[in-house]
Design an enzyme around this catalytic site. Structure first.
Site, mmCIF file in Angstrom:
data_model
loop_
_atom_site.group_PDB
_atom_site.id
_atom_site.type_symbol
_atom_site.label_atom_id
_atom_site.label_comp_id
_atom_site.label_asym_id
_atom_site.label_seq_id
_atom_site.Cartn_x
_atom_site.Cartn_y
_atom_site.Cartn_z
ATOM 1 N N VAL A 260 -28.495 -26.673 72.396
ATOM 2 C CA VAL A 260 -27.876 -27.526 72.732
ATOM 3 C C VAL A 260 -28.804 -28.605 71.674
ATOM 4 O O VAL A 260 -29.292 -28.725 71.957
ATOM 5 C CB VAL A 260 -27.896 -28.334 74.037
ATOM 6 C CG1 VAL A 260 -27.452 -29.939 73.946
ATOM 7 C CG2 VAL A 260 -27.035 -27.603 75.132
ATOM 8 N N LYS A 261 -28.017 -29.078 70.578
ATOM 9 C CA LYS A 261 -28.640 -29.751 69.595
ATOM 10 C C LYS A 261 -28.944 -31.221 69.862
ATOM 11 O O LYS A 261 -28.082 -31.802 70.993
ATOM 12 C CB LYS A 261 -28.074 -30.043 68.269
ATOM 13 C CG LYS A 261 -29.163 -29.526 67.515
ATOM 14 C CD LYS A 261 -27.502 -28.606 66.240
ATOM 15 C CE LYS A 261 -28.629 -29.328 65.307
ATOM 16 N NZ LYS A 261 -28.331 -29.421 63.492
ATOM 17 N N ILE A 262 -30.390 -31.943 70.151
ATOM 18 C CA ILE A 262 -29.700 -33.480 70.577
ATOM 19 C C ILE A 262 -31.209 -33.421 70.023
ATOM 20 O O ILE A 262 -32.018 -33.621 68.962
ATOM 21 C CB ILE A 262 -31.492 -33.352 71.959
ATOM 22 C CG1 ILE A 262 -29.994 -32.808 73.434
ATOM 23 C CG2 ILE A 262 -31.630 -34.825 72.310
ATOM 24 C CD1 ILE A 262 -29.159 -33.293 73.833
#
Ligand code: G3P
Length: 273
Positions: free
Chosen positions: A93-95
């Protein structure tokens, strides 16, 4: 150095994996938009699933949240992870390191990205911290539990170059050691003289403290930059398709092939009959 392809285009991803040197994929909303337009993909759940299936098990694919508040990013991160885990590739997951979309002026909103990274990491969800523009951001993200930090090398080069009103193309080479504007002055962004310098400084900080988070150099614009990122010790570079193909080209290689081909004698050719 591991090599990821920075693309959401399934054709590019399949071609890149067929070469045997690609280890993973990174996407972002802009890349998904371009790929969806190219492929006329209306149902993005199906399209993203087909990308993950094509990449296959044992490789990471980063998918980005929409951003916003801490709660929104946690919820979106879980949606991405739960929806697409098990389809094929591993979902990361890219945050964004801090919230781009400031919804109010509360002081503590600034650290939502870091809190979201920490909350997801605590639940065992791997996080790629995106839009890292300073070593300090990378240090905080690593301490919060990120699997990867993604410094945007090319965009820092753009930012530094814009300070001197230079004309440049996106793929132009930017010197690792920065641009001298007088005998004793180099353009910089708060002490960072280039995108490669940003990556090198993050690598050094992680080494100093034996941090396990990997440095995933992003916003990569040309082959020479990839070389410098590898020399700087980046664990991973995520590279657009066009730059991957540029990396294998050299005019002397073509010239050599032409010469060898011209020198083939018939006696050698019959070996292959
Ligand atoms: O990996 C981040 C990347 O997609 C951004 O690249 O060239 O738009 O700065 P760029």
């Amino acid at each position: 150095m591991k090599i990821f392809i920075d693309s959401a285009d399934i054709d590019e991803i399949k071609a890149a994996f067929s070469w045997g040197f690609v280890d993973g994929v990174t996407t972002n909303p802009s890349l998904i938009k371009m790929a969806a337009e190219k492929h006329g993909a209306k149902n993005l759940e199906n399209y993203v699933s087909s990308v993950l299936a094509a990449v296959g098990r044992g490789h990471d694919v980063s998918l980005e949240v929409l951003g916003g508040s801490f709660q929104a990013m946690i919820q979106q991160g879980k949606v991405l992870y739960n929806k697409f885990s098990g389809v094929g590739a591993r979902v990361v997951v890219k945050i964004p390191v801090n919230p781009l979309l400031k919804q109010n002026e509360c002081a503590d909103v600034e650290y939502d990205g870091i809190r979201a990274i920490h909350a997801l990491a605590k639940e065992g969800i791997p996080v790629n911290t995106t839009l890292v523009m300073a070593p300090e951001q990378a240090l905080l993200a690593a301490k919060a539990g990120a699997k990867y930090v993604s410094p945007f090398a090319g965009r820092i080069d753009d930012f530094v170059r814009e300070c001197c009103f230079c004309n440049y193309k996106k793929t132009d080479y930017f010197p690792q050691e920065g641009i001298k504007i007088s005998p004793d002055e180099i353009l910089d962004d708060n002490g960072i003289v280039s995108g490669v310098d940003l990556v090198a400084k993050i690598v050094q900080i992680f080494r100093n403290y034996d941090l396990k988070t990997e440095v995933l150099a992003a916003s990569v614009r040309n082959a020479r930059q990839v070389r410098e990122l590898a020399l700087a010790g980046a664990h991973i570079s995520t590279i657009p398709f066009g730059v991957l193909t540029q990396m294998v080209r050299h005019e002397k290689t073509y010239e050599g092939m032409q010469k060898f081909t011209a020198d083939i004698v018939p006696e050698y050719r019959v070996l292959f009959d």
